[in-house]
Design an enzyme around this catalytic site. Structure first.
Site, PDB file in Angstrom:
ATOM      1  N   GLN A 167       0.848  -1.193   0.000  1.00 43.35           N
ATOM      2  CA  GLN A 167       0.000   0.000   0.000  1.00 43.35           C
ATOM      3  C   GLN A 167       0.884   1.243   0.000  1.00 43.35           C
ATOM      4  O   GLN A 167       0.388   2.362  -0.064  1.00 43.35           O
ATOM      5  CB  GLN A 167      -0.870   0.020   1.265  1.00 43.35           C
ATOM      6  CG  GLN A 167      -1.805  -1.167   1.374  1.00 43.35           C
ATOM      7  CD  GLN A 167      -2.351  -1.292   2.794  1.00 43.35           C
ATOM      8  OE1 GLN A 167      -3.361  -0.687   3.146  1.00 43.35           O
ATOM      9  NE2 GLN A 167      -1.695  -2.082   3.619  1.00 43.35           N
ATOM     10  N   ASN A 168       2.194   1.041   0.105  1.00 43.32           N
ATOM     11  CA  ASN A 168       3.100   2.186   0.239  1.00 43.32           C
ATOM     12  C   ASN A 168       3.385   2.829  -1.108  1.00 43.32           C
ATOM     13  O   ASN A 168       3.494   2.149  -2.125  1.00 43.32           O
ATOM     14  CB  ASN A 168       4.411   1.745   0.896  1.00 43.32           C
ATOM     15  CG  ASN A 168       4.176   1.232   2.299  1.00 43.32           C
ATOM     16  OD1 ASN A 168       3.084   1.423   2.842  1.00 43.32           O
ATOM     17  ND2 ASN A 168       5.154   0.575   2.880  1.00 43.32           N
ATOM     18  N   HIS A 184      -1.630   1.403  -4.154  1.00 42.73           N
ATOM     19  CA  HIS A 184      -1.995   2.823  -3.999  1.00 42.73           C
ATOM     20  C   HIS A 184      -1.133   3.762  -4.832  1.00 42.73           C
ATOM     21  O   HIS A 184      -1.048   4.951  -4.543  1.00 42.73           O
ATOM     22  CB  HIS A 184      -1.933   3.214  -2.513  1.00 42.73           C
ATOM     23  CG  HIS A 184      -2.977   2.527  -1.683  1.00 42.73           C
ATOM     24  ND1 HIS A 184      -2.944   2.460  -0.306  1.00 42.73           N
ATOM     25  CD2 HIS A 184      -4.111   1.861  -2.050  1.00 42.73           C
ATOM     26  CE1 HIS A 184      -4.001   1.789   0.141  1.00 42.73           C
ATOM     27  NE2 HIS A 184      -4.718   1.409  -0.897  1.00 42.73           N
ATOM     28  N   CYS A 238      -4.749  14.763 -20.013  1.00 38.38           N
ATOM     29  CA  CYS A 238      -4.465  13.733 -21.031  1.00 38.38           C
ATOM     30  C   CYS A 238      -4.139  12.379 -20.402  1.00 38.38           C
ATOM     31  O   CYS A 238      -3.934  11.403 -21.121  1.00 38.38           O
ATOM     32  CB  CYS A 238      -3.336  14.179 -21.951  1.00 38.38           C
ATOM     33  SG  CYS A 238      -1.705  14.171 -21.169  1.00 38.38           S
ATOM     34  N   CYS A 293       1.466  19.663 -17.159  1.00 33.37           N
ATOM     35  CA  CYS A 293       1.865  18.740 -18.227  1.00 33.37           C
ATOM     36  C   CYS A 293       2.169  19.549 -19.497  1.00 33.37           C
ATOM     37  O   CYS A 293       1.724  20.696 -19.629  1.00 33.37           O
ATOM     38  CB  CYS A 293       0.685  17.810 -18.477  1.00 33.37           C
ATOM     39  SG  CYS A 293       0.858  16.631 -19.805  1.00 33.37           S
ATOM     40  N   SER A 316      -2.231  -1.232   9.444  1.00 35.79           N
ATOM     41  CA  SER A 316      -3.321  -1.260  10.419  1.00 35.79           C
ATOM     42  C   SER A 316      -4.511  -2.039   9.865  1.00 35.79           C
ATOM     43  O   SER A 316      -5.467  -2.301  10.579  1.00 35.79           O
ATOM     44  CB  SER A 316      -3.754   0.171  10.758  1.00 35.79           C
ATOM     45  OG  SER A 316      -4.263   0.808   9.598  1.00 35.79           O
ATOM     46  N   PRO A 376       3.959  -4.166  15.726  1.00 30.77           N
ATOM     47  CA  PRO A 376       4.079  -3.992  17.177  1.00 30.77           C
ATOM     48  C   PRO A 376       2.720  -3.933  17.865  1.00 30.77           C
ATOM     49  O   PRO A 376       2.614  -4.221  19.064  1.00 30.77           O
ATOM     50  CB  PRO A 376       4.806  -2.660  17.340  1.00 30.77           C
ATOM     51  CG  PRO A 376       5.106  -2.137  15.994  1.00 30.77           C
ATOM     52  CD  PRO A 376       4.462  -3.020  14.967  1.00 30.77           C
ATOM     53  N   GLU A 377       1.690  -3.550  17.104  1.00 31.66           N
ATOM     54  CA  GLU A 377       0.337  -3.404  17.680  1.00 31.66           C
ATOM     55  C   GLU A 377      -0.578  -4.490  17.121  1.00 31.66           C
ATOM     56  O   GLU A 377      -0.343  -4.994  16.030  1.00 31.66           O
ATOM     57  CB  GLU A 377      -0.275  -2.053  17.275  1.00 31.66           C
ATOM     58  CG  GLU A 377       0.602  -0.841  17.532  1.00 31.66           C
ATOM     59  CD  GLU A 377       0.605  -0.436  18.987  1.00 31.66           C
ATOM     60  OE1 GLU A 377      -0.373  -0.773  19.694  1.00 31.66           O
ATOM     61  OE2 GLU A 377       1.599   0.191  19.407  1.00 31.66           O
TER      62      GLU A 377
HETATM   63  P1  OAD Z   1      -1.382   2.933   9.032  1.00 32.74           P
HETATM   64  O1  OAD Z   1      -0.723   4.180   9.507  1.00 32.74           O
HETATM   65  O2  OAD Z   1      -2.863   2.873   9.052  1.00 32.74           O
HETATM   66  O3  OAD Z   1      -0.842   1.719   9.892  1.00 32.74           O
HETATM   67  C1  OAD Z   1       0.513   1.541  10.145  1.00 32.74           C
HETATM   68  C2  OAD Z   1       0.691   0.265  10.927  1.00 32.74           C
HETATM   69  O4  OAD Z   1       2.085   0.044  11.073  1.00 32.74           O
HETATM   70  C3  OAD Z   1       0.078   0.278  12.326  1.00 32.74           C
HETATM   71  O5  OAD Z   1      -0.678  -0.903  12.524  1.00 32.74           O
HETATM   72  C4  OAD Z   1       1.297   0.301  13.255  1.00 32.74           C
HETATM   73  O6  OAD Z   1       1.080  -0.422  14.460  1.00 32.74           O
HETATM   74  C5  OAD Z   1       2.326  -0.392  12.384  1.00 32.74           C
HETATM   75  N1  OAD Z   1       3.724  -0.041  12.694  1.00 32.74           N
HETATM   76  C6  OAD Z   1       4.216   1.088  13.222  1.00 32.74           C
HETATM   77  N2  OAD Z   1       5.552   1.014  13.306  1.00 32.74           N
HETATM   78  C7  OAD Z   1       5.911  -0.192  12.819  1.00 32.74           C
HETATM   79  C8  OAD Z   1       7.148  -0.865  12.632  1.00 32.74           C
HETATM   80  N3  OAD Z   1       8.306  -0.311  12.968  1.00 32.74           N
HETATM   81  N4  OAD Z   1       7.126  -2.114  12.086  1.00 32.74           N
HETATM   82  C9  OAD Z   1       5.959  -2.685  11.737  1.00 32.74           C
HETATM   83  N5  OAD Z   1       4.765  -2.097  11.892  1.00 32.74           N
HETATM   84  C10 OAD Z   1       4.729  -0.864  12.426  1.00 32.74           C
HETATM   85  O7  OAD Z   1      -0.784   2.636   7.577  1.00 32.74           O
HETATM   86  P2  OAD Z   1      -1.377   1.666   6.436  1.00 32.74           P
HETATM   87  O8  OAD Z   1      -2.000   0.469   7.023  1.00 32.74           O
HETATM   88  O9  OAD Z   1      -0.300   1.488   5.445  1.00 32.74           O
HETATM   89  O10 OAD Z   1      -3.613   5.294   1.751  1.00 32.74           O
HETATM   90  O11 OAD Z   1      -2.500   2.594   5.845  1.00 32.74           O
HETATM   91  C11 OAD Z   1      -3.168   2.188   4.691  1.00 32.74           C
HETATM   92  C12 OAD Z   1      -3.450   3.359   3.799  1.00 32.74           C
HETATM   93  O12 OAD Z   1      -4.057   4.411   4.547  1.00 32.74           O
HETATM   94  C13 OAD Z   1      -2.224   4.026   3.191  1.00 32.74           C
HETATM   95  O13 OAD Z   1      -1.773   3.369   2.045  1.00 32.74           O
HETATM   96  C14 OAD Z   1      -2.731   5.389   2.881  1.00 32.74           C
HETATM   97  C15 OAD Z   1      -3.479   5.667   4.166  1.00 32.74           C
HETATM   98  O14 OAD Z   1      -4.463   6.614   4.100  1.00 32.74           O
HETATM   99  C16 OAD Z   1      -3.796   6.317   0.932  1.00 32.74           C
HETATM  100  O15 OAD Z   1      -3.200   7.364   1.052  1.00 32.74           O
HETATM  101  C17 OAD Z   1      -4.781   6.020  -0.132  1.00 32.74           C
END
Ligand code: OAD
Length: 238
Positions: free
Chosen positions: A101-102, A119, A130, A147, A188, A213-214
């Site tokens: 998702q990154n 994403h 365009c 553009c 998350s 971690p969570e």
């Molecule tokens: P979140 O910020 O929702 O979740 C991040 C997760 O990473 C949490 O569950 C944390 O506990 C965990 N975390 C934090 N530090 C960590 C570490 N060192 N190692 C492992 N895990 C760790 O981010 P995403 O789940 O990626 O979308 O969010 C999904 C989408 O929401 C993103 O792609 C973005 C956002 O809005 C868009 O922008 C469309």
């Protein structure tokens, strides 16, 4: 008595088809903030203003300033041990797909090859007129950028309420359904359709290993929940 990480490692070792789903947490130890954990973007800012087509239509310059600041910060970062562990896993696996998702590009930089970006990518700019896309890693001086055709460029990322890149979730779902193991790291699992890959794996034959971690909403259902940072835990799965 075997620790969960030892059991998880042996499942990964024996797996022929490995699928991985990553989120912002895997880049946290590279210095990139997450969205929802402590200090995350969506704790201080309204995603409606910064990550929706409506927000962009209202104030494209404001949205671009935020993306440009993120681009500059990300440009200073490097992949961490978690990103590198996933490359090592890909290199030795029979079949391997990384679904992320990154948008930061750190998986590419680490050397991941078979990558599905659900994403989009913050280094891609797309024309709102365009639809042409280009990769641009330079600092964008004039915001919003335009553009050659005269249309305004937008960040090549997926915003809330938008469709994912064509075929991306279908391909990711097919990978997950046929996987022996799904490793879910640093997400998350609150944003759909990406999060739906986890129950999909749970309903199919895959073992699911969560690295975070969570706890998340899926933690009680997964095969192994490995609590800790991904830069520490992912290398332990090798
Ligand atoms: P979140 O910020 O929702 O979740 C991040 C997760 O990473 C949490 O569950 C944390 O506990 C965990 N975390 C934090 N530090 C960590 C570490 N060192 N190692 C492992 N895990 C760790 O981010 P995403 O789940 O990626 O979308 O969010 C999904 C989408 O929401 C993103 O792609 C973005 C956002 O809005 C868009 O922008 C469309």
């Amino acid at each position: 008595m075997p620790q969960p990480v030892d059991s998880a490692r042996s499942i990964v070792r024996d797996a022929k088809r490995i699928a991985v789903l990553t989120g912002a947490g895997v880049s946290a130890e590279s210095g990139i903030p997450t969205f929802r954990s402590n200090g995350g973007f969506w704790q201080n800012q309204r995603f409606e203003d910064l990550a929706t087509p409506q927000g962009f239509a209202r104030d494209p310059k404001f949205v671009w300033q935020w993306y440009e600041e993120r681009r500059r910060n990300i440009a200073e970062t490097k992949p961490n041990a978690g990103h590198h562990a996933l490359v090592a896993l890909e290199n030795r696996a029979e079949q391997f797909t990384l679904v992320t998702q990154n948008v930061d590009g750190l998986h590419d930089l680490a050397g991941s090859k078979n990558l599905i970006k659900l994403h989009g990518d913050i280094w891609t700019l797309r024309c709102t007129k365009c639809n042409k896309e280009k990769v641009d890693r330079t600092e964008l001086a004039d915001l919003p950028p335009y553009c050659d055709c005269g249309g305004m460029l937008r960040p090549g990322v997926v915003w809330f309420g938008e469709m994912l890149p064509e075929g991306a979730i279908e391909k990711a779902s097919a990978v997950v359904v046929s996987a022996d193991v799904l490793i879910v790291a640093g997400t998350s699992a609150q944003v759909y359709p990406a999060a739906a890959l986890i129950p999909l794996a749970l309903r199919s034959r895959a073992a699911v290993i969560e690295v975070n971690p969570e706890e998340t909403d899926f933690s009680s259902d997964v095969t192994f929940g490995l609590r800790g940072p991904s830069a520490t835990i992912l290398p332990q799965l090798l």
